[in-house]
Design an enzyme around this catalytic site. Structure first.
Site, PDB file in Angstrom:
ATOM      1  N   TYR A 131       0.273  -3.316 -10.542  1.00  0.00           N
ATOM      2  CA  TYR A 131      -1.146  -3.665 -10.478  1.00  0.00           C
ATOM      3  C   TYR A 131      -2.016  -2.416 -10.481  1.00  0.00           C
ATOM      4  O   TYR A 131      -3.089  -2.390 -11.090  1.00  0.00           O
ATOM      5  CB  TYR A 131      -1.436  -4.503  -9.234  1.00  0.00           C
ATOM      6  N   GLU A 132      -1.571  -1.395  -9.778  1.00  0.00           N
ATOM      7  CA  GLU A 132      -2.346  -0.163  -9.705  1.00  0.00           C
ATOM      8  C   GLU A 132      -2.526   0.453 -11.087  1.00  0.00           C
ATOM      9  O   GLU A 132      -3.625   0.904 -11.446  1.00  0.00           O
ATOM     10  CB  GLU A 132      -1.643   0.826  -8.767  1.00  0.00           C
TER      11      GLU A 132
ATOM     12  N   ASP B 251      -2.614 -10.196  -1.855  1.00  0.00           N
ATOM     13  CA  ASP B 251      -3.635 -11.213  -2.103  1.00  0.00           C
ATOM     14  C   ASP B 251      -4.766 -11.029  -1.097  1.00  0.00           C
ATOM     15  O   ASP B 251      -4.529 -11.015   0.111  1.00  0.00           O
ATOM     16  CB  ASP B 251      -3.021 -12.607  -1.957  1.00  0.00           C
TER      17      ASP B 251
ATOM     18  N   THR C 181       1.941   1.173  -8.316  1.00  0.00           N
ATOM     19  CA  THR C 181       2.508  -0.158  -8.515  1.00  0.00           C
ATOM     20  C   THR C 181       2.100  -0.650  -9.899  1.00  0.00           C
ATOM     21  O   THR C 181       1.273  -0.041 -10.584  1.00  0.00           O
ATOM     22  CB  THR C 181       1.986  -1.146  -7.458  1.00  0.00           C
TER      23      THR C 181
ATOM     24  N   ASP D 230      -7.118  -2.786  -4.682  1.00  0.00           N
ATOM     25  CA  ASP D 230      -8.249  -2.611  -5.595  1.00  0.00           C
ATOM     26  C   ASP D 230      -9.467  -3.392  -5.099  1.00  0.00           C
ATOM     27  O   ASP D 230     -10.544  -3.293  -5.688  1.00  0.00           O
ATOM     28  CB  ASP D 230      -7.891  -3.136  -6.987  1.00  0.00           C
TER      29      ASP D 230
END
Length: 212
Positions: free
Chosen positions: A193-194, A118, A191, A154
């Site tokens: 998210y990646e 986060d 991951t 990111d």
């Protein structure tokens, strides 16, 4: 982002004490005994659903991995992945990273991974960022001499902040990438998210920070 509750997750985690280690306070300084070997120990803080460490565990069976994740409804997926892949070098802690020094002895860890944490973009939340100086002090305590932090995000703002935080603390920066997926780095494990962000064409930022 609001987390979806998974009924029965807490109970399922408790039923797998050889994977989801209970009462980690009692295991401080004993993690090599838990794994039954003297292999290096790498810890991911905020391991999420465990895709990254599952991949790393399969690629590097000679390294012991520990994923720390406080949310039951998230870490349950990591547990399922470990079971499906029948991994013996990947353990989980259903705990908050802020208490990391309570679970590991000084110099017990070889590497820390921070992936897509986060960003806490508001200034008043700076101390919550996992690359804030108080967290760096904690990592330094549990890492061996010259231990490393491997960081991916990111979020450009968080990346710039983290580079400054690492440098200010005195860490050595290595392999800094402003566009990971268009670089020549080898062996990158993504991951969840990646994968999601890269499919949208978003840049992934990465660096390695080494304590002196």
């Amino acid at each position: 982002m609001r987390l979806r509750n998974k009924p029965g997750a807490s109970e399922a985690l408790l039923k797998q004490p050889t994977i989801v280690i209970q009462n980690p306070l009692n295991n401080k300084g004993k993690w090599r005994e838990i794994f039954g070997n003297d292999n290096p120990i790498h810890v991911e803080v905020g391991t999420g659903k465990g895709q990254f460490l599952t991949g790393m565990s399969q690629l590097h069976p000679d390294i012991n991995y520990i994923g720390v994740e406080k949310y039951d409804s998230v870490i349950i997926t990591a547990l399922e992945r470990i079971q499906q892949a029948d991994l013996t070098n990947f353990k989980l802690l259903n705990e908050d990273v802020v208490n990391l020094i309570n679970y590991f002895a000084e110099g017990e860890i070889d590497r820390v991974y921070i992936n897509f944490t986060d960003p806490w973009p508001k200034n008043r939340h700076e101390k919550r960022r996992l690359t804030y100086e108080s967290f760096l002090k904690m990592y330094e305590q549990v890492l061996k001499k010259n231990g490393e932090i491997h960081f991916k995000t990111d979020n450009q703002g968080l990346f710039e902040y983290s580079l400054h935080s690492f440098s200010k603390y005195g860490l050595i920066l290595n392999n800094v990438s402003l566009d990971l997926h268009n670089s020549n780095i080898e062996g990158n494990v993504m991951t969840e998210y990646e994968e999601k962000f890269s499919q949208k064409g978003m840049r992934i930022y990465r660096c390695e920070a080494q304590f002196r």
